[in-house]
Design an enzyme around this catalytic site. Sequence first.
Site, short mmCIF file in Angstrom:
data_model
loop_
_atom_site.label_atom_id
_atom_site.label_comp_id
_atom_site.label_asym_id
_atom_site.label_seq_id
_atom_site.Cartn_x
_atom_site.Cartn_y
_atom_site.Cartn_z
N TYR A 145 0.87 -1.19 0.00
CA TYR A 145 0.00 0.00 0.00
C TYR A 145 0.90 1.23 0.00
CZ TYR A 145 -3.44 3.44 1.69
OH TYR A 145 -4.25 4.54 1.84
N ASP A 240 9.40 2.70 -0.70
CA ASP A 240 8.37 3.40 0.09
C ASP A 240 8.64 3.07 1.56
OD1 ASP A 240 4.71 3.44 0.22
OD2 ASP A 240 6.28 4.41 1.41
N LYS A 268 4.91 9.52 8.43
CA LYS A 268 4.70 8.99 9.78
C LYS A 268 5.73 9.52 10.78
CE LYS A 268 2.50 4.86 7.89
NZ LYS A 268 1.15 4.73 8.45
P1 KE4 Z 1 -0.62 8.49 4.32
O1 KE4 Z 1 -1.11 9.17 3.05
O2 KE4 Z 1 -1.70 7.69 5.01
O3 KE4 Z 1 0.11 9.43 5.27
O4 KE4 Z 1 0.52 7.43 3.88
C1 KE4 Z 1 0.20 6.45 2.92
C2 KE4 Z 1 1.17 5.31 3.05
C3 KE4 Z 1 2.17 5.18 2.11
N1 KE4 Z 1 3.08 4.18 2.18
C4 KE4 Z 1 3.02 3.27 3.19
C5 KE4 Z 1 4.04 2.17 3.24
C6 KE4 Z 1 2.01 3.36 4.19
O5 KE4 Z 1 1.98 2.44 5.18
C7 KE4 Z 1 1.07 4.39 4.12
C8 KE4 Z 1 -0.06 4.53 5.11
N2 KE4 Z 1 -0.19 3.47 6.04
C9 KE4 Z 1 -1.52 3.19 6.55
C10 KE4 Z 1 -1.40 2.10 7.60
N3 KE4 Z 1 -1.15 0.82 7.02
C11 KE4 Z 1 -2.19 4.42 7.06
C12 KE4 Z 1 -3.38 4.16 7.95
C13 KE4 Z 1 -4.63 4.73 7.35
O6 KE4 Z 1 -4.84 4.55 6.13
O7 KE4 Z 1 -5.39 5.34 8.12
#
Ligand code: KE4
Length: 430
Positions: A145, A240, A268
């Site tokens: 993701y 990523d 994060k």
């Molecule tokens: P954000 O746009 O949510 O800040 O980041 C996206 C993203 C990109 N790359 C990786 C490897 C990530 O894990 C994420 C976001 N992680 C999820 C949790 N698995 C965010 C939680 C959510 O969607 O509320």
Amino acid sequence: MPNTPISQELFAKAQTIIPGGVNSPVRAFKAVGGNPIFMKSAKGAYLHDEDGNQYIELINSWGPMILGHANPVVEEAVMNAIKNSFSFGAPTRKEVEMAELIIEMMPFIDKIRMVNSGTEATMSAIRVARGFTGKDKIIKFEGCYHGHADSFLISAGSGAVTMGTPDSPGVTAGVAKDTLTAPYNNLQALENLIVANENKIAAMIIEPVVGNMGCVIPHENYLQAIRKLCDKNGIILIFDEVMTGFRLAKGGASELFGVKPDLVTLGKIIGGGMPVGAYGGKKELMNWVSPVGKIYQAGTLSGNPIAMTAGLALLGLLKNNPQIYSELAQKTEKMKIGMQNIMQKLGLNYTINQIGSMMTLFFTSSKVTNFETAKTSDLGLFAKYFQAMLAQGIYLPPSQFESWFVSTSITDHEIERILAAHENALQSIL
Ligand code: KE4
């Protein structure tokens, strides 16, 4: 379920004015049943909900709270910063300091651009790769993701698979055709994909350690082989590290596995809990980014001084205390071994994947090395386990397809409580 009347009342209201009552789908408890719990405060390893219940937590705000909640050093830095206004829309000293600190911790980065989320970071990184190479296609890996930009909602993990929409409606065929997918940990499939799309692939984007199908660890030399494939085929390699950056090591997975990507995306932890993302890498690539180059990317609140303050304080603590990483790994390993011993005693052989302070208990006896094997997990059993742990005051990520995160605030006391709850939960659901 804990007694949460105020949360229930808030959720009922929230659902009438916010889609699904939440501002991010995976928070909605859809995969585990019941209604989400509304949190009011947190300190160290403990969350406190609106009804006064307390939970030992293994989410860490999905990664950022590596030093526990309300870290005093981060808090004090932010308290001092907010007196100087919240945002200027002009460059600030802290953005320079943040870029310097990140580059010091990840020296393969020549230049870095701050944005406001992991999604912004990843969507910008693939735009740079496409703009630089003049090629359209990208390769992502099934179950990984990378945020919710259209190009990534193809066979996506995390909330997308949790909600049953790994291929989301609203993503046009025109976009989808340029996203190729390969199974994680399968070099032959990847090579076949590259051959079948010769000279059309701009970039490969990968979670070097996956968190978003649950924690999945790369096979020995897998990342090194991907690096070589990218070099051989003129493909930009994007790590990523939104989740793994500064969590698995001071220099993230790149340091841990000794593989340098061409671009890295971050989020994060670099915001210390504030909305921050970043992408960076080789200057040959980053000098294509506006205003020095023609690839446009912008953001009103990018490099926000309050967010930079929180990120600088947290990253500074991590940089100056590298022993944190071995401490986190030891705590997490102790928890894993304790859980495995309990399962062995109960005649169960569910899989636990763990690396550093990331781990996932999969309700399958298969080895979990990719999306296909992660999906052999019994999701109904996970949901019952989640609820049984929650009822005992242990708050886990509400989906089988997520990594658990351990913070430095977790001590032997919390580990003992988690293990006791684990044994009770397994006995109650089987
Ligand atoms: P954000 O746009 O949510 O800040 O980041 C996206 C993203 C990109 N790359 C990786 C490897 C990530 O894990 C994420 C976001 N992680 C999820 C949790 N698995 C965010 C939680 C959510 O969607 O509320």
